[in-house]
Design a protein around this motif. Structure first.
Motif, PDB file in Angstrom:
ATOM      1  N   ALA A 205       0.818  -1.219   0.000  1.00 23.85           N
ATOM      2  CA  ALA A 205       0.000   0.000   0.000  1.00 23.85           C
ATOM      3  C   ALA A 205       0.851   1.268   0.000  1.00 23.85           C
ATOM      4  CB  ALA A 205      -0.931  -0.001   1.211  1.00 23.85           C
ATOM      5  N   GLY A 206       2.170   1.109  -0.005  1.00 20.26           N
ATOM      6  CA  GLY A 206       3.047   2.263  -0.086  1.00 20.26           C
ATOM      7  C   GLY A 206       3.532   2.794   1.247  1.00 20.26           C
ATOM      8  N   ALA A 207       3.216   2.114   2.331  1.00 13.05           N
ATOM      9  CA  ALA A 207       3.648   2.574   3.652  1.00 13.05           C
ATOM     10  C   ALA A 207       5.115   2.219   3.885  1.00 13.05           C
ATOM     11  CB  ALA A 207       2.786   1.946   4.740  1.00 13.05           C
ATOM     12  N   ARG A 208       5.753   2.973   4.752  1.00 16.51           N
ATOM     13  CA  ARG A 208       7.097   2.621   5.224  1.00 16.51           C
ATOM     14  C   ARG A 208       6.937   1.753   6.456  1.00 16.51           C
ATOM     15  NH1 ARG A 208      11.351   4.856   8.554  1.00 16.51           N
ATOM     16  NH2 ARG A 208      10.151   6.712   9.095  1.00 16.51           N
ATOM     17  N   VAL A 209       7.623   0.632   6.470  1.00 19.30           N
ATOM     18  CA  VAL A 209       7.429  -0.368   7.517  1.00 19.30           C
ATOM     19  C   VAL A 209       8.755  -0.654   8.221  1.00 19.30           C
ATOM     20  CG1 VAL A 209       6.717  -2.741   8.024  1.00 19.30           C
ATOM     21  CG2 VAL A 209       5.536  -1.429   6.240  1.00 19.30           C
ATOM     22  N   PRO A 278       1.668   6.289   3.324  1.00 19.34           N
ATOM     23  CA  PRO A 278       2.266   7.009   2.193  1.00 19.34           C
ATOM     24  C   PRO A 278       2.134   8.509   2.386  1.00 19.34           C
ATOM     25  CG  PRO A 278       0.841   5.238   1.419  1.00 19.34           C
ATOM     26  CD  PRO A 278       0.628   5.345   2.901  1.00 19.34           C
ATOM     27  N   GLY A 279       3.217   9.211   2.041  1.00 20.33           N
ATOM     28  CA  GLY A 279       3.172  10.668   2.155  1.00 20.33           C
ATOM     29  C   GLY A 279       3.754  11.187   3.441  1.00 20.33           C
ATOM     30  N   GLU A 280       3.925  10.285   4.460  1.00 19.59           N
ATOM     31  CA  GLU A 280       4.574  10.738   5.691  1.00 19.59           C
ATOM     32  C   GLU A 280       6.031  11.096   5.381  1.00 19.59           C
ATOM     33  OE1 GLU A 280       3.276  11.040   8.948  1.00 19.59           O
ATOM     34  OE2 GLU A 280       1.469  10.906   7.756  1.00 19.59           O
ATOM     35  N   ARG A 281       6.570  12.067   6.070  1.00 19.19           N
ATOM     36  CA  ARG A 281       7.956  12.423   5.833  1.00 19.19           C
ATOM     37  C   ARG A 281       8.839  11.253   6.242  1.00 19.19           C
ATOM     38  NH1 ARG A 281       5.992  14.822  10.217  1.00 19.19           N
ATOM     39  NH2 ARG A 281       7.151  14.843  12.178  1.00 19.19           N
ATOM     40  N   HIS A 282       9.844  11.017   5.433  1.00 20.84           N
ATOM     41  CA  HIS A 282      10.723   9.869   5.651  1.00 20.84           C
ATOM     42  C   HIS A 282      11.861  10.265   6.573  1.00 20.84           C
ATOM     43  CE1 HIS A 282      12.360   5.936   4.319  1.00 20.84           C
ATOM     44  NE2 HIS A 282      13.483   6.505   4.690  1.00 20.84           N
ATOM     45  N   ARG A 283      12.052   9.475   7.603  1.00 21.00           N
ATOM     46  CA  ARG A 283      13.145   9.745   8.530  1.00 21.00           C
ATOM     47  C   ARG A 283      13.971   8.478   8.699  1.00 21.00           C
ATOM     48  NH1 ARG A 283      12.329  14.208  12.141  1.00 21.00           N
ATOM     49  NH2 ARG A 283      10.265  15.100  11.973  1.00 21.00           N
ATOM     50  N   GLU A 284      15.251   8.574   8.487  1.00 18.36           N
ATOM     51  CA  GLU A 284      16.158   7.490   8.824  1.00 18.36           C
ATOM     52  C   GLU A 284      16.651   7.755  10.241  1.00 18.36           C
ATOM     53  OE1 GLU A 284      16.700   4.932   7.132  1.00 18.36           O
ATOM     54  OE2 GLU A 284      15.842   5.496   5.208  1.00 18.36           O
ATOM     55  N   ASP A 285      16.742   6.715  11.043  1.00 23.01           N
ATOM     56  CA  ASP A 285      17.203   6.950  12.411  1.00 23.01           C
ATOM     57  C   ASP A 285      18.719   7.023  12.452  1.00 23.01           C
ATOM     58  OD1 ASP A 285      18.251   4.386  12.516  1.00 23.01           O
ATOM     59  OD2 ASP A 285      16.436   3.543  13.409  1.00 23.01           O
ATOM     60  N   ALA A 286      19.215   7.351  13.636  1.00 31.82           N
ATOM     61  CA  ALA A 286      20.638   7.610  13.775  1.00 31.82           C
ATOM     62  C   ALA A 286      21.500   6.400  13.433  1.00 31.82           C
ATOM     63  CB  ALA A 286      20.951   8.073  15.197  1.00 31.82           C
TER      64      ALA A 286
END
Length: 292
Positions: A205-209, A278-286
Motif C-alpha cells: 500500500a506504499g507505507a514505510r514499515v 504514504p506521504g509521511e515524511r521519511h526519517r532514517e534513524d541515527a
C-alpha cells in the motif's frame, strides 16, 4: 474483526503478562512513532485508537512515552476488561500533559477507514496473530486509507527457547504453532505469520514499515508468568496433537519442578511493527536503519 473468547484474555493473565510485555516492546519504534505524529496544534489532544485493548495495558505503556495531551479510544469486545481500562488508564504524557481514556465495546470487524479517520495513531498489542490474512489486510487498508500511522506490538513469531533444553521442546513448539494457525469458525488464523502478512500488506500500500523483535525473557524473576505460559503452551500443543498427551504430561511435570526451583529460563519471540502511511515524511534513524 471479532476476537474469540478465550481464557487467555482473563484479567489475571493480562495482569500477569503486562510487566513482561512492557519490558519486551521496542521503545525505539515508540520513539520513531512519536517523531512522526501529526497534531493540529499543541493544545489539541492526539487521538489514539487502541484495537483489542483489553484492560488498557498498551495505553499505560505508550502514553507516558509520547508527548502532548492525548485521548485514547480503547476498543474491545469485553465490557468487563474495558471497565478496568477506564479505571486504570494513564494520567499523564511524557511531558506531563493530560491523558484521557474512552472505551468502546465493539466487534473489530465493523471498523472501517471512516472510523479511523482523524486518529493520530492506531495501536494494538498481542492481536495480529489472532487475525486471518483477510482481516489483517482489512486493518491495513483502513489505516492506510485514513492516513494513520500504526504501531502493532507483541505478535507471536512461533519461536521459543526453553533452558535447560528437552528433547520434546521442538515437537511441542511445532504442535503449538499449528494450533495457532488452526481454522475455527471458518477462520484460518495467521498465528506466527501475522507480522509478515501485515508488513507485506502495508508495503504494497506504499507505507514505510519497520519491524523489531520484542521477546519475552522469563527467568526466576518472572516464574509465575513462565509457569502460566508453560501450561497454556503445552495444553494447546496437546489439543492440536492428542498423541502427545502422555509424554506432554511427564514433560510438564519436569518443567513445573524446574520453574518452581527458579531453574527454568524461557525466551518467547514476538515482533513489533510500525507502519507510516504514504506521504509521511521519511526519517532514517541515527543508526541508519531503514524499512524492514
Amino acid at each position: 474483526m471479532s476476537v474469540p473468547e478465550h481464557s487467555g484474555f482473563a484479567p489475571y493473565w493480562l495482569a500477569l503478562r503486562e510487566p513482561a510485555d512492557a519490558a519486551a516492546r521496542d521503545r525505539d519504534l515508540a520513539a520513531e512513532a512519536a517523531r512522526e505524529l501529526r497534531r493540529p496544534d499543541a493544545e489539541t489532544p492526539l487521538v489514539i485508537r487502541d484495537l483489542g485493548g483489553g484492560t488498557g495495558s498498551m495505553a499505560r505503556w505508550l502514553a507516558p512515552l509520547l508527548p502532548g495531551p492525548q485521548h485514547w479510544i480503547v476498543y474491545d469486545h469485553d465490557p468487563g476488561l474495558l471497565e478496568r481500562a477506564r479505571e486504570h488508564g494513564p494520567r499523564a504524557s511524557a511531558d506531563g500533559r493530560p491523558v484521557t481514556v474512552e472505551t468502546r465495546t465493539t466487534d473489530l470487524m465493523d471498523l472501517r477507514e471512516a472510523d479511523l479517520r482523524g486518529a493520530g495513531l492506531v495501536t494494538a498489542s498481542a492481536l495480529l496473530d489472532l487475525f486471518t490474512r483477510e482481516e489483517v489486510e482489512g486493518v491495513v487498508a483502513a489505516c492506510v486509507g485514513a492516513r494513520c500511522p500504526a504501531l502493532f506490538t507483541m505478535s507471536v513469531k512461533g519461536r521459543v527457547t526453553v533452558t535447560p533444553g528437552d528433547p520434546l521442546d521442538r515437537e511441542i513448539q511445532e504442535a503449538f504453532n499449528a494450533h495457532q494457525r488452526r481454522e475455527g469458525g471458518g477462520r484460518a488464523l495467521l498465528g506466527p505469520h501475522a507480522v509478515e502478512a501485515a508488513a507485506e500488506a502495508f508495503t504494497r500500500a506504499g507505507a514505510r514499515v519497520v519491524t523489531r523483535p520484542s521477546p519475552w525473557r522469563l527467568g526466576a524473576d518472572r516464574r509465575a508468568l513462565a509457569a502460566e505460559w508453560l501450561e497454556g503452551w503445552v495444553r494447546a500443543a496437546v489439543e492440536q496433537c492428542p498423541d502427545l498427551a502422555t509424554r506432554a504430561e511427564r514433560y510438564l511435570s519436569r518443567r513445573r519442578a524446574e520453574c518452581a526451583d527458579g531453574g527454568l529460563y524461557v525466551e518467547v519471540q514476538h515482533e513489533d511493527v510500525l507502519a507510516l502511511p504514504p506521504g509521511e515524511r521519511h526519517r532514517e534513524d541515527a543508526a541508519g536503519r531503514g524499512p524492514a
